[in-house]
Scaffold this active site. Structure first.
Site, PDB file in Angstrom:
ATOM      1  N   ASN A 214       0.877  -1.161   0.000  1.00 19.16           N
ATOM      2  CA  ASN A 214       0.000   0.000   0.000  1.00 19.16           C
ATOM      3  C   ASN A 214       0.917   1.214   0.000  1.00 19.16           C
ATOM      4  OD1 ASN A 214      -1.633   2.199   0.603  1.00 19.16           O
ATOM      5  ND2 ASN A 214      -2.863   1.115   2.097  1.00 19.16           N
ATOM      6  N   VAL A 215       0.990   1.933  -1.102  1.00 14.54           N
ATOM      7  CA  VAL A 215       1.979   3.001  -1.241  1.00 14.54           C
ATOM      8  C   VAL A 215       1.768   4.130  -0.237  1.00 14.54           C
ATOM      9  CG1 VAL A 215       2.291   2.480  -3.684  1.00 14.54           C
ATOM     10  CG2 VAL A 215       0.677   4.282  -3.006  1.00 14.54           C
TER      11      VAL A 215
ATOM     12  N   TYR B  12      -8.313  15.366  -7.179  1.00 15.07           N
ATOM     13  CA  TYR B  12      -7.380  14.682  -8.081  1.00 15.07           C
ATOM     14  C   TYR B  12      -6.356  15.651  -8.676  1.00 15.07           C
ATOM     15  CZ  TYR B  12      -5.805  11.586 -11.857  1.00 15.07           C
ATOM     16  OH  TYR B  12      -5.047  10.820 -12.703  1.00 15.07           O
TER      17      TYR B  12
ATOM     18  N   ILE C 143      -6.883   8.550 -21.700  1.00 17.51           N
ATOM     19  CA  ILE C 143      -6.303   7.234 -21.973  1.00 17.51           C
ATOM     20  C   ILE C 143      -7.353   6.165 -21.656  1.00 17.51           C
ATOM     21  CG2 ILE C 143      -4.403   5.673 -21.477  1.00 17.51           C
ATOM     22  CD1 ILE C 143      -3.495   8.339 -22.655  1.00 17.51           C
TER      23      ILE C 143
ATOM     24  N   SER D  91      -0.869  13.938 -14.461  1.00 15.00           N
ATOM     25  CA  SER D  91      -2.109  14.063 -15.222  1.00 15.00           C
ATOM     26  C   SER D  91      -2.213  15.478 -15.767  1.00 15.00           C
ATOM     27  CB  SER D  91      -3.320  13.774 -14.327  1.00 15.00           C
ATOM     28  OG  SER D  91      -4.530  14.164 -14.959  1.00 15.00           O
TER      29      SER D  91
ATOM     30  N   LYS E 210      -2.147  15.907  -8.205  1.00 10.99           N
ATOM     31  CA  LYS E 210      -1.200  15.775  -9.316  1.00 10.99           C
ATOM     32  C   LYS E 210      -0.361  17.038  -9.487  1.00 10.99           C
ATOM     33  CE  LYS E 210      -2.298  11.591 -10.640  1.00 10.99           C
ATOM     34  NZ  LYS E 210      -1.319  10.476 -10.588  1.00 10.99           N
TER      35      LYS E 210
END
Length: 246
Positions: free
Chosen positions: A60-61, A153, A186, A139, A157
């Protein structure tokens, strides 16, 4: 060719998987760090037609103890690590005031703190080696703000982009480059949530008139990890079909 070692986070599917595949094709041992243990173990058992191979580490980062354990174990096993690709990321789709503090914190914990932890714990190894490559998967939202009703989000980023440049300056004296790749539109699990109407609208706004594939991002990462990119550091490369040209 001597097999090199790269750590790739969040790599059991999507963009991360495409990056891992490209690394294996380029004779890397791709150490996959992910919370999806079942898929990770399947990937480790996958045979390869190349000199490289897949290795899986459950991680789990966002948990410092997990990252410290993985980095220590990989260094003990291989002695040297040529590359780190921080790809793990999540998104919480909420509108404005609907996003909770816990959602906000979780997005930053994975997208930003996770990348920081791997950079932090690998920094002494890269300094000792006097070589290395780091690529952070960012992103377009980090450059222009969120456009998908996900308030946490883009900021996560943007912070990642700032961190990329900070580590680029910090590690440059040790012959370590640190760059980012900023994708948009993507074909991944995230984009699969789009309605058909939204999909058509987004494609219409892209000069190349198509969605990108995970392999498009993997190609940019592969370049940044190569000797051809040895004089590039602190850059955030767009992979978005021309949607944002900066």
């Amino acid at each position: 060719m001597e097999t090199k070692v790269a750590i790739v986070t969040g790599a059991v599917n999507g963009i991360g998987r495409a990056i891992a595949d490209r690394l294996v094709e380029n004779n890397f041992t791709a150490v996959i760090c992910d919370i999806n243990q079942d898929e990770g173990q399947k990937l480790e058992e996958k045979s390869s037609d190349f000199e490289g191979e897949y290795r899986f580490k459950h991680c789990n980062v966002a948990r410092e103890e997990d990252v410290a354990r993985v980095v220590k174990g990989v260094i003990e096993e291989y002695g040297q690590i040529e590359a780190l690709v921080n790809n793990a990321g999540i998104i919480k789709r909420r509108v404005g005031e609907e996003i909770s503090i816990s959602d906000w914190d979780q997005v930053f914990a994975v997208n930003t703190r996770g990348a920081f932890l791997f950079c932090k714990y690998l920094r002494p190894q890269f300094k000792e080696q006097k070589q290395g490559r780091i690529v952070n998967i960012s992103s377009i939202a980090g450059k222009m703000g969120d456009i998908t009703s996900a308030p946490g989000y883009g900021p996560s980023k943007a912070a990642l982009d700032g961190m990329t440049k900070t580590f680029a300056r910090d590690l440059a004296p040790y012959n370590v480059t640190v760059n980012g790749v900023a994708p948009h539109a993507i074909e991944t699990d995230m984009s699969s949530e789009w309605s058909e109407e939204k999909r058509k609208r987004i494609i219409s706004e892209i000069p190349l008139k198509r969605l990108g594939q995970p392999e498009d991002v993997a190609g940019a990462v592969s370049f940044l990890l190569s000797d051809a990119a040895s004089f590039i550091t602190g850059e955030i490369i767009d992979v978005n079909g021309g949607f944002l040209m900066d």
